[in-house]
Design a protein around this motif. Structure first.
Motif, short mmCIF file in Angstrom:
data_model
loop_
_atom_site.label_atom_id
_atom_site.label_comp_id
_atom_site.label_asym_id
_atom_site.label_seq_id
_atom_site.Cartn_x
_atom_site.Cartn_y
_atom_site.Cartn_z
N TYR A 186 -7.86 31.16 -74.36
CA TYR A 186 -7.77 30.94 -72.92
C TYR A 186 -6.52 30.15 -72.54
O TYR A 186 -6.06 30.22 -71.40
N TYR A 187 -5.94 29.41 -73.48
CA TYR A 187 -4.82 28.53 -73.16
C TYR A 187 -3.61 29.25 -72.56
O TYR A 187 -3.04 28.80 -71.56
N PRO A 188 -3.15 30.38 -73.15
CA PRO A 188 -1.97 31.04 -72.57
C PRO A 188 -2.20 31.57 -71.15
O PRO A 188 -1.24 31.87 -70.45
N ALA A 189 -3.48 31.70 -70.74
CA ALA A 189 -3.78 32.23 -69.40
C ALA A 189 -3.94 31.13 -68.37
O ALA A 189 -4.25 31.42 -67.21
N LEU A 190 -3.76 29.87 -68.76
CA LEU A 190 -3.98 28.77 -67.83
C LEU A 190 -3.07 28.86 -66.59
O LEU A 190 -3.53 28.73 -65.45
N GLN A 191 -1.79 29.08 -66.83
CA GLN A 191 -0.85 29.14 -65.70
C GLN A 191 -1.10 30.37 -64.82
O GLN A 191 -1.16 30.23 -63.59
N ILE B 256 -5.29 32.19 -84.28
CA ILE B 256 -5.00 33.51 -83.72
C ILE B 256 -5.40 33.62 -82.25
O ILE B 256 -4.95 34.53 -81.55
N GLY B 257 -6.26 32.69 -81.77
CA GLY B 257 -6.69 32.75 -80.38
C GLY B 257 -5.55 32.74 -79.38
O GLY B 257 -5.45 33.64 -78.52
N PRO B 258 -4.64 31.76 -79.45
CA PRO B 258 -3.54 31.74 -78.48
C PRO B 258 -2.61 32.94 -78.58
O PRO B 258 -2.03 33.36 -77.57
N ILE B 259 -2.46 33.50 -79.79
CA ILE B 259 -1.59 34.67 -79.94
C ILE B 259 -2.19 35.87 -79.23
O ILE B 259 -1.54 36.55 -78.44
N ILE B 260 -3.48 36.13 -79.52
CA ILE B 260 -4.16 37.26 -78.88
C ILE B 260 -4.24 37.03 -77.37
O ILE B 260 -4.03 37.94 -76.56
N GLY B 261 -4.54 35.78 -76.99
CA GLY B 261 -4.60 35.47 -75.56
C GLY B 261 -3.26 35.67 -74.88
O GLY B 261 -3.20 36.16 -73.75
N GLY B 262 -2.19 35.27 -75.55
CA GLY B 262 -0.86 35.47 -74.99
C GLY B 262 -0.52 36.94 -74.81
O GLY B 262 0.03 37.34 -73.77
N LEU B 263 -0.84 37.77 -75.81
CA LEU B 263 -0.58 39.20 -75.71
C LEU B 263 -1.38 39.84 -74.58
O LEU B 263 -0.83 40.60 -73.77
N LEU B 264 -2.68 39.54 -74.54
CA LEU B 264 -3.54 40.14 -73.52
C LEU B 264 -3.14 39.69 -72.12
O LEU B 264 -3.07 40.49 -71.19
#
Length: 466
Positions: free
Chosen positions: A19-24, A139-147
């Motif tokens: 969820y972190y990369p989607a915060l902004q 791997i969570g932030p990587i997948i989250g960043g891609l999605l």
């Protein structure tokens, strides 16, 4: 069994960090401030600590498989709601429900390890259980960043829904019940609704070796969990010191992870995918630490057993010796990791403050992940060692204290950095970690005596009842 349980445990940290990369993007679409969007992390952590109190007590009484089923149903329902929601209030509430569903899997993984392993080999298996769980932050932030970057933030929650549904299948079909209150030493079959495809095969093995049969156990109906049993763990002096110390280490670590996206974006102008890749450093270090620290724990356990003239495999005799220094066998490995971890987070904060080339912070992130994860693994194992009769409840107590303090840390870390800077914030965190080192040393010194007095009180209480 350990591998299935271990990878199920990654859902909680995975759901948090993906969820972190989607915060902004979320803050912009829902028209809320960074502080409000960070609050969704704080509430996630709060329920990450509260829910295992129910799930742990439920699984210790009624079984691991029913507990897994409850967790995944709640988790998938919450993810569907999160993918469809359109306002901040729904996001906040459904993140709490999502956390409630996923967080119990961490306590369940530790409980399964306690069910199927002996003390002299528990470190290795606890290492595997924690290493798999640490794939989530990796791997969570990587997948989250891609999605988030290519499909939008809603794709994150649809992905989690599908992932949860797919992973529930091997638990339903191939994961046998292991709770000793339900199946004893594994020789008693659970009720039909609590059986998997492997149970008939296990029964054939038992029929071929009747000596493995255990005394009959009364059927165990489903019971409403009593979360107060989790709070009882805090009343034990030794356990309380370990739980509070580990909670401060976790809070500092998680607070650091929560502020990384905004710090990397501000200092190095990284996008969502690049920020996700930065989390690899701490995740890889943490996964390695969980495996290495587990083997070091087992080696140190055998060393202490030899000093007492014991066979480390003689579990019954070791358990009967209240003077066996299980605290020293575990914490002698953890204490150096804590001290080095404090030095690493101190260095990380100041290289971020001076905006050193990106490789510098990433190197320190690797060592922070290595040292702190190793310490977490060891302290979690020690808590399970101290409460072998209710491992899920004990693990839930540890999860509760860590996550609640971690929730507070994520709430204050961003304002703290804005006020005093990253360098002084990391200095404050490192100082807190060092302050709790004497408490762990006290556990090593006086822990066996605390356990002995506890056992004497229990024995005298049973004699009075008799």
């Amino acid at each position: 069994m350990v591998f299935i349980a271990a990878f199920a445990a990654l859902f909680s940290p995975f759901s948090s960090t993906i969820y972190y990369p989607a915060l902004q993007p979320l803050a912009q679409e829902l028209h809320v401030s960074n502080s409000l969007i960070t609050l969704t992390i704080t509430t996630f952590l709060f329920f990450q600590g509260l829910a295992p109190a129910f799930i742990g007590a439920f699984s210790d009484a009624s079984g691991r498989r029913p507990a897994y089923l409850v967790c995944f149903i709640i988790y998938m329902a919450a993810n569907i709601g999160l993918a469809l929601q359109k306002n901040y209030a729904a996001l906040l509430v459904l993140r709490c429900v999502q956390s409630s569903g996923s967080s119990g899997t961490v306590a369940l993984a530790n409980a399964v390890v306690a069910d199927v392993s002996l003390p002299h080999e528990r470190g290795r298996w606890m290492g595997w259980a924690n290493a798999a769980g640490l794939l989530g932050p990796t791997i969570g932030p990587i997948i989250g960043g891609l999605l988030s970057q290519y499909l939008g933030w809603r794709a994150i929650f649809w992905f989690l829904t599908i992932f949860g549904g797919v992973y529930l299948l091997p638990i339903l079909f191939f994961f046998p019940e292991s709770c000793r209150n339900v199946v004893g030493n594994g020789a008693r079959r659970p009720l039909k609704w609590d059986q998997c495809f492997l149970d008939p095969l296990l029964q054939k093995r038992i029929d071929a070796e009747p000596s493995t049969m255990c005394p009959p156990i009364a059927p165990h109906p489903l019971r409403f969990p009593n979360p107060l049993k989790t709070f009882v763990v805090f009343l034990e002096k030794e356990a309380c010191l370990i739980l509070i110390a580990s909670s401060f280490y976790f809070a500092g670590f998680y607070g650091l992870m929560a502020c990384l996206p905004s710090q990397f974006e501000e200092n190095y102008h990284l996008n969502s995918l690049q920020i996700g890749l930065c989390f690899l450093a701490s995740g890889i270090g943490g996964s390695l630490a969980a495996l290495i620290s587990g083997r070091l724990m087992d080696k140190n356990f055998r060393r202490h057993a030899r000093k007492l003239g014991l066979d480390a495999r003689d579990t019954r005799r070791i358990r009967s010796l209240s003077s066996f220094p299980i605290e020293a066998a575990r914490l002698e490995i953890a204490l150096p990791l804590v001290v080095v971890g404090a030095a690493m987070i101190l260095a990380f904060g100041w290289v971020m403050h001076f905006r050193v080339y990106l490789a510098g912070p990433l190197i320190f992130l690797f060592f922070i992940g290595f040292t702190l994860t190793g310490a977490f693994t060891i302290m979690t194992t020690l808590i399970v060692d101290l409460f072998p009769e209710k491992p899920a409840t004990a693990a839930a107590a540890g999860n509760m204290s860590r996550c609640w303090l971690g929730a507070g840390a994520t709430a204050v870390v961003v304002p703290m950095i804005e006020r005093i800077g990253m360098g002084w914030t990391s200095t404050f965190i490192a100082g807190l970690w060092i302050v709790w080192v004497p408490a762990l040393m006290a556990v090593v010194r006086w822990g066996p005596g605390m356990r002995k007095r506890k056992e004497e009180k229990l024995k005298s209480r049973e004699e009075r009842r008799g």
